[in-house]
Design an enzyme around this catalytic site. Structure first.
Site, PDB file in Angstrom:
ATOM      1  N   HIS A  54      37.665  -2.955  22.569  1.00 28.99           N
ATOM      2  CA  HIS A  54      38.282  -2.370  22.003  1.00 28.99           C
ATOM      3  C   HIS A  54      39.186  -2.255  23.826  1.00 28.99           C
ATOM      4  O   HIS A  54      38.468  -0.517  23.731  1.00 28.99           O
ATOM      5  CB  HIS A  54      38.468  -1.608  21.490  1.00 28.99           C
ATOM      6  N   HIS A  56      43.227  -0.950  26.270  1.00 27.05           N
ATOM      7  CA  HIS A  56      44.853  -1.164  25.541  1.00 27.05           C
ATOM      8  C   HIS A  56      45.019  -1.967  27.064  1.00 27.05           C
ATOM      9  O   HIS A  56      45.228  -0.993  27.447  1.00 27.05           O
ATOM     10  CB  HIS A  56      45.195   0.240  25.158  1.00 27.05           C
ATOM     11  N   LYS A 161      44.267  -6.032  14.408  1.00 27.44           N
ATOM     12  CA  LYS A 161      43.503  -4.766  14.275  1.00 27.44           C
ATOM     13  C   LYS A 161      44.737  -4.328  13.257  1.00 27.44           C
ATOM     14  O   LYS A 161      46.088  -4.035  13.443  1.00 27.44           O
ATOM     15  CB  LYS A 161      44.315  -4.727  15.914  1.00 27.44           C
ATOM     16  N   HIS A 194      41.041   0.768  13.819  1.00 22.63           N
ATOM     17  CA  HIS A 194      40.008   1.945  14.221  1.00 22.63           C
ATOM     18  C   HIS A 194      40.376   3.149  13.163  1.00 22.63           C
ATOM     19  O   HIS A 194      40.706   3.568  11.890  1.00 22.63           O
ATOM     20  CB  HIS A 194      42.224   2.742  14.482  1.00 22.63           C
ATOM     21  N   HIS A 223      35.741   3.170  17.561  1.00 23.48           N
ATOM     22  CA  HIS A 223      35.736   4.678  17.459  1.00 23.48           C
ATOM     23  C   HIS A 223      34.150   4.957  16.551  1.00 23.48           C
ATOM     24  O   HIS A 223      34.204   5.632  15.876  1.00 23.48           O
ATOM     25  CB  HIS A 223      36.404   5.643  17.259  1.00 23.48           C
ATOM     26  N   ASP A 226      32.407   7.757  17.515  1.00 22.75           N
ATOM     27  CA  ASP A 226      33.355   9.585  17.382  1.00 22.75           C
ATOM     28  C   ASP A 226      32.140  10.223  16.324  1.00 22.75           C
ATOM     29  O   ASP A 226      33.060  12.023  15.951  1.00 22.75           O
ATOM     30  CB  ASP A 226      34.199   9.185  16.426  1.00 22.75           C
ATOM     31  N   HIS A 247      33.869   4.629  22.192  1.00 18.82           N
ATOM     32  CA  HIS A 247      34.546   6.219  22.819  1.00 18.82           C
ATOM     33  C   HIS A 247      33.207   7.118  22.937  1.00 18.82           C
ATOM     34  O   HIS A 247      33.130   8.692  23.405  1.00 18.82           O
ATOM     35  CB  HIS A 247      35.042   6.612  21.337  1.00 18.82           C
ATOM     36  N   ASP A 284      37.851   1.861  25.118  1.00 16.38           N
ATOM     37  CA  ASP A 284      39.629   2.469  24.258  1.00 16.38           C
ATOM     38  C   ASP A 284      40.289   2.826  25.274  1.00 16.38           C
ATOM     39  O   ASP A 284      40.261   3.948  25.701  1.00 16.38           O
ATOM     40  CB  ASP A 284      39.019   3.351  23.386  1.00 16.38           C
TER      41      ASP A 284
HETATM   42 ZN   LIG Z   1      42.614   1.892  20.746  1.00 15.65          ZN
END
Ligand SMILES: [Zn+2]
Length: 353
Positions: A54, A56, A161, A194, A223, A226, A247, A284
């Site tokens: 994951h 970007h 996604k 997400h 995530h 979290d 994360h 991420d």
């Molecule tokens: Zn992301």
């Protein structure tokens, strides 16, 4: 990611969407189980290797880098560093409404030697007018990017996604999640989300996927670290969902409530509870997010420099770490049997009801 949207980007995104929103012709080519679509074409899943699931990076972020050549050079540098650290594949979960630039992704993959899997789907930054689309229309667009290509290229998406902001789904998000499930069932391509884990957001997402009849083994809830609510995490893992433990470095953020070490310790607890096959590791990381890089100068390398050494320190075996970074992505991103091969067309017909 939480980049603020600006008008220009939304306009561009709307343009791209309009381009993609034409009728999907069906006529899909055979979908091969065990094969993953990368930005450079199909790849046998056994060649994925150590995969960050994951990130970007398929975004040119011209506002930060000045010009495209500079952006390419920066991205290639970062990807080569990650390759030197043992990473062989990066899954990019940047859909059209978070500045996806698929040609940029293709160029940096070619120049860095990093394998990149691109996505179709939608974050929650799409223009409000998109909320009027039907589930069928959204499904068509996702399938188009999986079977025919992204933007106006023949580069195909290898994952879907989708994103929800909170623990409760908005009607617009619900449509997008239903579309993701239907596109996944039609094509055999998996789904990554997400998730607002601190609000137990995976539960609402799972309810939609299950109502649509999507196999939880085809879904990764992003995530997930979290939160350190082990009841929430083990329940979803037991139901078959893969938890994106992506994360860890976000625990460095001054506003974060969970420190990074606690986020990694949850991985160990899940391994000890028997869920090693239900975990992904990633960062991420967002190419061109200057503020984020100040918080975490390791960027894409946080997993190899901090997360994995800490996992070893607290007693997770080499074998389990390998399962998480190599074997789980290989199984998950392989196009599943039962999708594609004309079933996509049938699914699309059925959706007409
Ligand atoms: Zn992301």
């Amino acid at each position: 990611m939480t980049t603020r949207r600006d008008f220009l980007t939304q306009t561009t995104a709307a343009g791209i969407w309009a381009l993609n929103a034409g009728t999907s012709s069906g006529g899909s080519k055979a979908a091969h189980a065990g094969v993953v679509q990368t930005v450079l074409g199909p790849l046998d899943a056994s060649k994925l290797g150590f995969t960050l699931t994951h990130e970007h990076i398929c975004r040119s972020s011209l506002n930060v880098f000045g010009d495209r050549a500079n952006a390419v050079a920066k991205a290639v540098d970062k990807l080569k560093e990650a390759r030197d650290a043992g990473v062989e594949t990066v899954v990019d979960v940047t859909p059209f409404d978070v500045e996806r630039d698929i040609r940029f992704g293709e160029e940096i993959s070619r120049k860095s030697g990093m394998q990149i899997v691109a996505c179709t789907g939608q974050h929650f930054f799409a223009p409000a007018s998109f909320n009027e689309r039907t589930v069928e229309e959204i499904t068509e667009t996702f399938i188009r990017e999986i079977e025919q290509g992204i933007e106006d290229t023949d580069i195909k998406a290898g994952v879907i996604k989708v994103a929800a902001r909170s623990g409760t789904m908005t009607p617009a998000e619900e449509k997008v999640f239903r579309a993701a499930a239907r596109a996944s069932k039609a094509t055999g391509i998996p789904v990554q989300t997400h998730t607002n884990s601190s609000e137990r957001g995976g539960e609402a997402q799972a309810a939609i996927f299950e109502a649509e009849g999507l196999n939880p083994a085809r879904v990764s809830l992003g995530h997930s670290n979290d939160t350190d609510d082990m009841d929430y995490l083990t329940d979803l893992a037991r139901r078959g969902y893969t938890l994106g433990m992506d994360h860890a470095f976000w625990g460095l953020d001054p506003g974060a409530t969970l420190p990074w070490q606690r986020r990694v310790e949850c991985i160990k607890q899940l391994v000890d509870a028997g869920f090693v096959e239900r975990l992904f590791l990633s960062n991420d990381w967002v190419l061109g997010d200057v503020e984020r890089d100040k918080v975490n100068p390791d960027g894409l390398l946080y997993t190899t420099r901090k997360t994995i050494p800490y996992l070893k320190q607290i007693g997770v075996s080499q074998r389990d770490i390998r399962a998480i970074k190599v074997e789980n992505p290989k199984r998950f991103f392989s196009r599943s049997c039962g999708g594609g091969d004309g079933q996509g067309r049938k699914a699309r017909r059925d959706q007409g009801r």
